[in-house]
Design an enzyme around this catalytic site. Structure first.
Site, PDB file in Angstrom:
ATOM      1  N   THR A 126       0.821  -1.210   0.000  1.00  0.00           N
ATOM      2  CA  THR A 126       0.000   0.000   0.000  1.00  0.00           C
ATOM      3  C   THR A 126       0.861   1.269   0.000  1.00  0.00           C
ATOM      4  O   THR A 126       1.905   1.309   0.652  1.00  0.00           O
ATOM      5  CB  THR A 126      -0.897   0.007   1.262  1.00  0.00           C
ATOM      6  OG1 THR A 126      -1.586  -1.238   1.326  1.00  0.00           O
ATOM      7  CG2 THR A 126      -1.898   1.147   1.223  1.00  0.00           C
ATOM      8  N   GLU A 127       0.395   2.273  -0.718  1.00  0.00           N
ATOM      9  CA  GLU A 127       1.084   3.575  -0.750  1.00  0.00           C
ATOM     10  C   GLU A 127       0.086   4.672  -0.444  1.00  0.00           C
ATOM     11  O   GLU A 127      -1.128   4.444  -0.498  1.00  0.00           O
ATOM     12  CB  GLU A 127       1.710   3.784  -2.137  1.00  0.00           C
ATOM     13  CG  GLU A 127       2.758   2.734  -2.459  1.00  0.00           C
ATOM     14  CD  GLU A 127       3.590   3.055  -3.696  1.00  0.00           C
ATOM     15  OE1 GLU A 127       3.305   4.066  -4.377  1.00  0.00           O
ATOM     16  OE2 GLU A 127       4.533   2.285  -3.951  1.00  0.00           O
ATOM     17  N   SER A 132      -6.492  -0.116  -2.612  1.00  0.00           N
ATOM     18  CA  SER A 132      -7.274  -1.125  -3.345  1.00  0.00           C
ATOM     19  C   SER A 132      -6.724  -1.275  -4.763  1.00  0.00           C
ATOM     20  O   SER A 132      -6.625  -2.390  -5.294  1.00  0.00           O
ATOM     21  CB  SER A 132      -8.743  -0.699  -3.411  1.00  0.00           C
ATOM     22  OG  SER A 132      -9.247  -0.467  -2.119  1.00  0.00           O
ATOM     23  N   THR A 158       2.181  -2.552   8.669  1.00  0.00           N
ATOM     24  CA  THR A 158       2.279  -3.220   9.973  1.00  0.00           C
ATOM     25  C   THR A 158       3.729  -3.652  10.212  1.00  0.00           C
ATOM     26  O   THR A 158       4.376  -4.159   9.287  1.00  0.00           O
ATOM     27  CB  THR A 158       1.338  -4.444  10.004  1.00  0.00           C
ATOM     28  OG1 THR A 158       0.035  -4.012   9.639  1.00  0.00           O
ATOM     29  CG2 THR A 158       1.298  -5.084  11.378  1.00  0.00           C
ATOM     30  N   GLN A 336     -23.305  -3.347  23.173  1.00  0.00           N
ATOM     31  CA  GLN A 336     -24.718  -3.101  23.507  1.00  0.00           C
ATOM     32  C   GLN A 336     -25.139  -3.921  24.731  1.00  0.00           C
ATOM     33  O   GLN A 336     -25.819  -3.409  25.634  1.00  0.00           O
ATOM     34  CB  GLN A 336     -25.590  -3.473  22.289  1.00  0.00           C
ATOM     35  CG  GLN A 336     -27.036  -3.031  22.399  1.00  0.00           C
ATOM     36  CD  GLN A 336     -27.163  -1.507  22.355  1.00  0.00           C
ATOM     37  OE1 GLN A 336     -26.272  -0.817  21.899  1.00  0.00           O
ATOM     38  NE2 GLN A 336     -28.255  -0.999  22.884  1.00  0.00           N
ATOM     39  N   GLY A 339     -24.221  -2.394  27.905  1.00  0.00           N
ATOM     40  CA  GLY A 339     -24.783  -1.092  28.253  1.00  0.00           C
ATOM     41  C   GLY A 339     -23.665  -0.059  28.407  1.00  0.00           C
ATOM     42  O   GLY A 339     -22.680  -0.089  27.650  1.00  0.00           O
ATOM     43  N   GLY A 340     -23.790   0.811  29.399  1.00  0.00           N
ATOM     44  CA  GLY A 340     -22.791   1.865  29.600  1.00  0.00           C
ATOM     45  C   GLY A 340     -21.406   1.305  29.870  1.00  0.00           C
ATOM     46  O   GLY A 340     -20.387   1.893  29.477  1.00  0.00           O
ATOM     47  N   GLU A 363      -5.996  -5.870   4.064  1.00  0.00           N
ATOM     48  CA  GLU A 363      -5.898  -7.061   3.197  1.00  0.00           C
ATOM     49  C   GLU A 363      -7.007  -7.086   2.148  1.00  0.00           C
ATOM     50  O   GLU A 363      -7.489  -8.137   1.744  1.00  0.00           O
ATOM     51  CB  GLU A 363      -5.967  -8.309   4.089  1.00  0.00           C
ATOM     52  CG  GLU A 363      -5.356  -9.554   3.526  1.00  0.00           C
ATOM     53  CD  GLU A 363      -3.849  -9.471   3.384  1.00  0.00           C
ATOM     54  OE1 GLU A 363      -3.239  -8.429   3.712  1.00  0.00           O
ATOM     55  OE2 GLU A 363      -3.277 -10.448   2.888  1.00  0.00           O
TER      56      GLU A 363
HETATM   57  C1  LIG Z   1      -3.915  -0.979  10.674  1.00  0.00           C
HETATM   58  C2  LIG Z   1      -3.593  -1.229   9.221  1.00  0.00           C
HETATM   59  C3  LIG Z   1      -2.589  -2.102   8.890  1.00  0.00           C
HETATM   60  C4  LIG Z   1      -2.239  -2.303   7.539  1.00  0.00           C
HETATM   61  N1  LIG Z   1      -1.162  -3.111   7.234  1.00  0.00           N
HETATM   62  C5  LIG Z   1      -0.715  -3.154   5.940  1.00  0.00           C
HETATM   63  C6  LIG Z   1       0.499  -3.846   5.628  1.00  0.00           C
HETATM   64  O1  LIG Z   1       1.153  -4.432   6.491  1.00  0.00           O
HETATM   65  N2  LIG Z   1       0.936  -3.824   4.330  1.00  0.00           N
HETATM   66  C7  LIG Z   1       0.248  -3.171   3.340  1.00  0.00           C
HETATM   67  O2  LIG Z   1       0.714  -3.189   2.190  1.00  0.00           O
HETATM   68  N3  LIG Z   1      -0.915  -2.519   3.619  1.00  0.00           N
HETATM   69  C8  LIG Z   1      -1.408  -2.472   4.891  1.00  0.00           C
HETATM   70  N4  LIG Z   1      -2.555  -1.784   5.182  1.00  0.00           N
HETATM   71  C9  LIG Z   1      -3.257  -1.080   4.115  1.00  0.00           C
HETATM   72  C10 LIG Z   1      -4.587  -1.712   3.719  1.00  0.00           C
HETATM   73  O3  LIG Z   1      -4.365  -2.923   3.044  1.00  0.00           O
HETATM   74  C11 LIG Z   1      -5.339  -0.672   2.868  1.00  0.00           C
HETATM   75  O4  LIG Z   1      -5.717   0.386   3.733  1.00  0.00           O
HETATM   76  C12 LIG Z   1      -6.545  -1.265   2.194  1.00  0.00           C
HETATM   77  O5  LIG Z   1      -6.161  -2.176   1.183  1.00  0.00           O
HETATM   78  C13 LIG Z   1      -7.434  -0.180   1.546  1.00  0.00           C
HETATM   79  O6  LIG Z   1      -6.696   0.698   0.753  1.00  0.00           O
HETATM   80  P1  LIG Z   1      -6.851   2.271   0.952  1.00  0.00           P
HETATM   81  O7  LIG Z   1      -6.674   2.557   2.409  1.00  0.00           O
HETATM   82  O8  LIG Z   1      -5.940   2.957   0.015  1.00  0.00           O
HETATM   83  O9  LIG Z   1      -8.356   2.589   0.588  1.00  0.00           O
HETATM   84  P2  LIG Z   1      -8.907   2.975  -0.874  1.00  0.00           P
HETATM   85  O10 LIG Z   1      -8.416   1.992  -1.868  1.00  0.00           O
HETATM   86  O11 LIG Z   1      -8.649   4.406  -1.113  1.00  0.00           O
HETATM   87  O12 LIG Z   1     -10.471   2.757  -0.659  1.00  0.00           O
HETATM   88  C14 LIG Z   1     -11.335   3.758  -0.128  1.00  0.00           C
HETATM   89  C15 LIG Z   1     -12.761   3.219  -0.224  1.00  0.00           C
HETATM   90  O13 LIG Z   1     -13.103   3.011  -1.599  1.00  0.00           O
HETATM   91  C16 LIG Z   1     -13.548   1.679  -1.779  1.00  0.00           C
HETATM   92  N5  LIG Z   1     -13.153   1.196  -3.116  1.00  0.00           N
HETATM   93  C17 LIG Z   1     -11.939   1.270  -3.696  1.00  0.00           C
HETATM   94  N6  LIG Z   1     -11.958   0.694  -4.906  1.00  0.00           N
HETATM   95  C18 LIG Z   1     -13.221   0.232  -5.096  1.00  0.00           C
HETATM   96  C19 LIG Z   1     -13.881  -0.451  -6.165  1.00  0.00           C
HETATM   97  N7  LIG Z   1     -13.238  -0.814  -7.261  1.00  0.00           N
HETATM   98  N8  LIG Z   1     -15.200  -0.740  -6.000  1.00  0.00           N
HETATM   99  C20 LIG Z   1     -15.862  -0.398  -4.869  1.00  0.00           C
HETATM  100  N9  LIG Z   1     -15.285   0.255  -3.832  1.00  0.00           N
HETATM  101  C21 LIG Z   1     -13.987   0.560  -3.953  1.00  0.00           C
HETATM  102  C22 LIG Z   1     -12.872   0.889  -0.664  1.00  0.00           C
HETATM  103  O14 LIG Z   1     -13.557  -0.327  -0.399  1.00  0.00           O
HETATM  104  C23 LIG Z   1     -12.947   1.891   0.482  1.00  0.00           C
HETATM  105  O15 LIG Z   1     -14.220   1.814   1.066  1.00  0.00           O
HETATM  106  C24 LIG Z   1      -2.951  -1.626   6.514  1.00  0.00           C
HETATM  107  C25 LIG Z   1      -4.003  -0.761   6.866  1.00  0.00           C
HETATM  108  C26 LIG Z   1      -4.318  -0.540   8.190  1.00  0.00           C
HETATM  109  C27 LIG Z   1      -5.425   0.428   8.514  1.00  0.00           C
END
Ligand SMILES: Cc1cc2nc3c(=O)[nH]c(=O)nc-3n(C[C@H](O)[C@H](O)[C@H](O)COP(=O)(O)OP(=O)(O)OC[C@H]3O[C@@H](n4cnc5c(N)ncnc54)[C@H](O)[C@@H]3O)c2cc1C
Length: 381
Positions: A126-127, A132, A158, A336, A339-340, A363
């Protein structure tokens, strides 16, 4: 059809359950509160073989099957999801990428230390500008002087700051889209390679998540995993197993929510009865327990397919999306039922509720899992 675990699988599950009961749960709460990585507790996973679960024995690992691995991930996350995700990222992503695609010399160099838990590993796909849509990644790896020079950054990684090495996907050919991406092992201490300050997160406070930063980071040519241009295909295969384990993480969190709700229902009284005597709450707990069991069966089916060497991407996506949404629902209902008391940090459900959300995002989000499932169904019909 046989629904029974083998004696070995039961034994592995029991070891993980005993460890989680003794070392996690309430013991992690102070670390969660301080946003502190529990180094000493994570260090205990190595001697148990949990940090080399999928690594072949010849490289110092436990050489377990996916069903056993899924059982460990479930039990650790039932105890605590911060430690659970630490172990998941180390095994499913970093170590598994090396196990699947490294040369024998590369495996001999990195796997024993990873498998024994001497070092932790991270995995960067991820960048900031691509999650996604992972193939749109922009971190650049340019060939120079017999090696590669990396520039760019990875987001939300992570184990980024606690890990001693990272498997990183970077673009070696900007003209070739997904086929222009390669996988590299980058070691801590490499000039130009650093981790950012760990993020402050909604949940999983005792886990380490940070950026990985590359500023003219020079990586030797023999740190490429497999052939140049294979990085994206490799990453997709790593994600197949990773999603199975993320489903296991979700099942563990969901079970923890049900455990906490049941415990509270038996101790709390209202109107002269325990909460456990109210029909409405009995129905709620029955529904949650059923959904956790469905999630577990989907998980074990996906793990079984993986162990049989059959395609598991579709089953992994189904298990992941169902289990993560079951975890979020179970955590919400468990709050839920409290409760509190469910809204304050004294009870574990508050932490479980915050931790559960990640399983619907990491993931591959739930939306992405549904795309994977629909694509397969539409292809088949
Ligand atoms: C605590 C944590 C640990 C992580 N660890 C790692 C790691 O170790 N290595 C790593 O590489 N990544 C890691 N990630 C990244 C994680 O895999 C991404 O955050 C995730 O894949 C979503 O990408 P994004 O955040 O860029 O969201 P985006 O891709 O920007 O998505 C934003 C929204 O748009 C929706 N969306 C996007 N494309 C579509 C589509 N084609 N159709 C419908 N909806 C769509 C998504 O479902 C989401 O609701 C981690 C993230 C977190 C929060």
């Amino acid at each position: 059809m046989n629904f029974d675990l083998t004696p070995e699988q039961k034994q592995v599950r029991d070891v993980a359950r005993d460890f989680a009961q003794a070392e996690l749960g309430d013991k992690i709460a102070p670390f969660d509160e301080r946003h502190e990585f529990p180094h000493a507790i994570v260090a205990k996973l190595g001697p148990l073989g949990f940090l080399g679960a999928l690594v072949p024995e010849e490289y110092g690992g436990a050489g377990l099957d996916y069903v056993s691995y899924a059982l460990i991930v479930e039990e650790l996350n039932r105890g605590d999801a911060s430690v659970g995700i630490t172990m998941w990222a180390h095994n499913s992503l970093c170590t598994n990428h090396v196990t699947l695609f490294a040369s024998p010399a590369q495996k001999a160099k990195w796997l024993p230390r990873l498998a024994h838990g001497e070092i932790l590993g991270a995995w960067g796909l991820t960048e900031p500008g691509s999650g996604s849509d992972a193939a749109a990644l922009r971190t650049r790896a340019e060939r120079r002087d017999g090696g590669y020079v990396l520039n760019g950054s990875k987001a939300f990684i992570t184990n980024a700051s606690v890990g001693a090495l990272a498997v990183v996907m970077a673009r070696t050919d900007p003209t070739k889209g997904a086929k222009g991406i390669s996988a590299f092992v980058v070691e801590k201490g490499t000039p130009g390679f650093s981790a950012g300050t760990p993020y402050r997160k909604l949940g999983l406070h005792a886990s380490d998540t940070a950026e990985l930063i590359f500023e003219d980071a020079r990586v030797p040519a023999d740190h490429v995993l497999g052939a140049e241009g294979q990085g994206f295909v490799q990453a997709m295969q790593v994600l197949e197993g990773g999603r199975i384990a993320m489903a296991a993480m979700a099942v563990g969190i969901a079970q923890a929510a049900v455990d906490a709700a049941v415990k509270y229902m038996k101790q709390r009284t209202a109107f002269g009865k325990t909460l456990a005597e109210f029909n409405g709450l009995q129905g709620m707990i029955a529904e949650l327990a059923t959904e956790v069991e469905v999630a577990r069966l989907l998980l074990l089916r996906a793990a079984y397919l993986k162990d049989s060497g059959r395609p598991a991407m579709h089953a992994a996506a189904m298990a992941k999306v169902f289990a993560s949404e079951a975890a979020m629902k179970a955590a919400t209902k468990a709050v839920q039922i409290h409760g509190g008391a469910g809204y304050i940090t004294e009870f574990p459900v508050e932490r479980i509720f915050r931790d559960a959300k990640l399983t619907e995002i990491g993931e591959g989000t739930s939306e992405v899992q549904r795309l994977v499932i629909a694509r397969e169904i539409l292809k088949a019909s």
